[in-house]
Design an enzyme around this catalytic site. Sequence first.
Site, PDB file in Angstrom:
ATOM      1  N   GLY A  58       0.704  -5.001   0.988  1.00  0.00           N
ATOM      2  CA  GLY A  58      -0.513  -5.060   0.174  1.00  0.00           C
ATOM      3  C   GLY A  58      -0.265  -5.675  -1.197  1.00  0.00           C
ATOM      4  O   GLY A  58      -1.186  -6.207  -1.813  1.00  0.00           O
ATOM      5  N   ALA A  88       0.869  -1.177   0.000  1.00  0.00           N
ATOM      6  CA  ALA A  88       0.000   0.000   0.000  1.00  0.00           C
ATOM      7  C   ALA A  88       0.903   1.223   0.000  1.00  0.00           C
ATOM      8  O   ALA A  88       2.063   1.154   0.443  1.00  0.00           O
ATOM      9  CB  ALA A  88      -0.877  -0.015   1.243  1.00  0.00           C
ATOM     10  N   GLU A 143      -0.486  -9.277  -0.600  1.00  0.00           N
ATOM     11  CA  GLU A 143      -1.908  -9.572  -0.345  1.00  0.00           C
ATOM     12  C   GLU A 143      -2.717  -9.547  -1.640  1.00  0.00           C
ATOM     13  O   GLU A 143      -3.606 -10.375  -1.843  1.00  0.00           O
ATOM     14  CB  GLU A 143      -2.464  -8.565   0.673  1.00  0.00           C
ATOM     15  CG  GLU A 143      -1.853  -8.768   2.050  1.00  0.00           C
ATOM     16  CD  GLU A 143      -2.199  -7.656   3.024  1.00  0.00           C
ATOM     17  OE1 GLU A 143      -2.012  -6.468   2.671  1.00  0.00           O
ATOM     18  OE2 GLU A 143      -2.655  -7.962   4.131  1.00  0.00           O
ATOM     19  N   GLU A 185       4.785  -5.122   7.128  1.00  0.00           N
ATOM     20  CA  GLU A 185       4.032  -4.077   7.844  1.00  0.00           C
ATOM     21  C   GLU A 185       4.524  -3.876   9.281  1.00  0.00           C
ATOM     22  O   GLU A 185       4.472  -2.769   9.814  1.00  0.00           O
ATOM     23  CB  GLU A 185       2.536  -4.423   7.864  1.00  0.00           C
ATOM     24  CG  GLU A 185       1.846  -4.309   6.508  1.00  0.00           C
ATOM     25  CD  GLU A 185       1.868  -5.582   5.678  1.00  0.00           C
ATOM     26  OE1 GLU A 185       2.704  -6.472   5.950  1.00  0.00           O
ATOM     27  OE2 GLU A 185       1.055  -5.690   4.742  1.00  0.00           O
TER      28      GLU A 185
END
Length: 257
Positions: free
Chosen positions: A108, A65, A111, A131
């Site tokens: 992300g 992200a 993911e 993260e």
Amino acid sequence: MAYENIVVETRGKVGLVTLHRPKAMNALNSELIAELTKALDTFDADEKIGCVVITGSEKAFAAGADIKEMSSLTYVDAYKDDFISTWDRVARNRKPVIAAVAGYALGGGCELAMMCDIIIAAENAKFGQPEITLGVMPGAGGTQRLTRFVGKSKAMEMCLTGRMMTAEEAESSGLVSRVLPLDEMLDDALATAAKIADFSLPAVMMTKEAVNRAYETTLAEGTRFERRLFHSLFGTEDQKEGMQAFVEKRSPQFRNR
Ligand code: HXC
């Protein structure tokens, strides 16, 4: 809609989405996710498309992200807007999606790859959930999908330390289906997608739905669900054609593809 953060193309019956934020290692900002959602909606609605491939650059599938976009987010904003909730559009795609991963697939990005149905990796691929190094934790399914795919100990270690997994380790632990040299990887993913897109679409979509059910339900419920879908395929003309073609020793001409 004009796309600025992705490139959208079709290759025959395959929809190809290339994540394209080269200056930010394809970091996933909200604009990019909105564009990806739009592209997937378009491909899902397009009768000519039978499978989708999502890829990035040679350096990065996606480095997570967008940290710069997230850094000033408050708890209230995140909660109120249900931050990240739209990302699982990828997992809800009805036609199969292949992640063709080269370089970094982090946070992300990892993911996102795991929301796809098949991950094909280049030899330089690196998977990780870093993260924890940012004072947060995975938020788009990482703790759940990674644990289901590679088991508790490896998932726990990756999420708690941020250690990256090589493509080789990802293949041996079941996260990716195949590893290829970098210069062959995307062609191979596109060929795999083309092969899938050539089969009967209802059979393909139901197969995807049934395999995914394995992650969400008990064995008894999953096999019952599978059997019901299997029964329903006898209502399609493609079943008649597929089996008739076998008997007549010829290639099937599926109508629904
Ligand atoms: C914003 C990013 C970024 C990210 C890289 N960039 N990753 N920007 N968000 N996730 C930017 C850098 O700031 C830099 O911009 C440019 O991309 C090139 O990156 P470098 O770090 O200079 O490249 P390199 O040294 O080769 O290192 C590559 C890297 C590193 C190992 C991938 O960039 C990195 O560690 N990135 C962060 C990975 C990460 O922590 N991901 C998880 C994010 S949190 P400038 O402007 O300086 O050139 C997350 C939460 C998910 O994903 C929760 C739900 C979705």
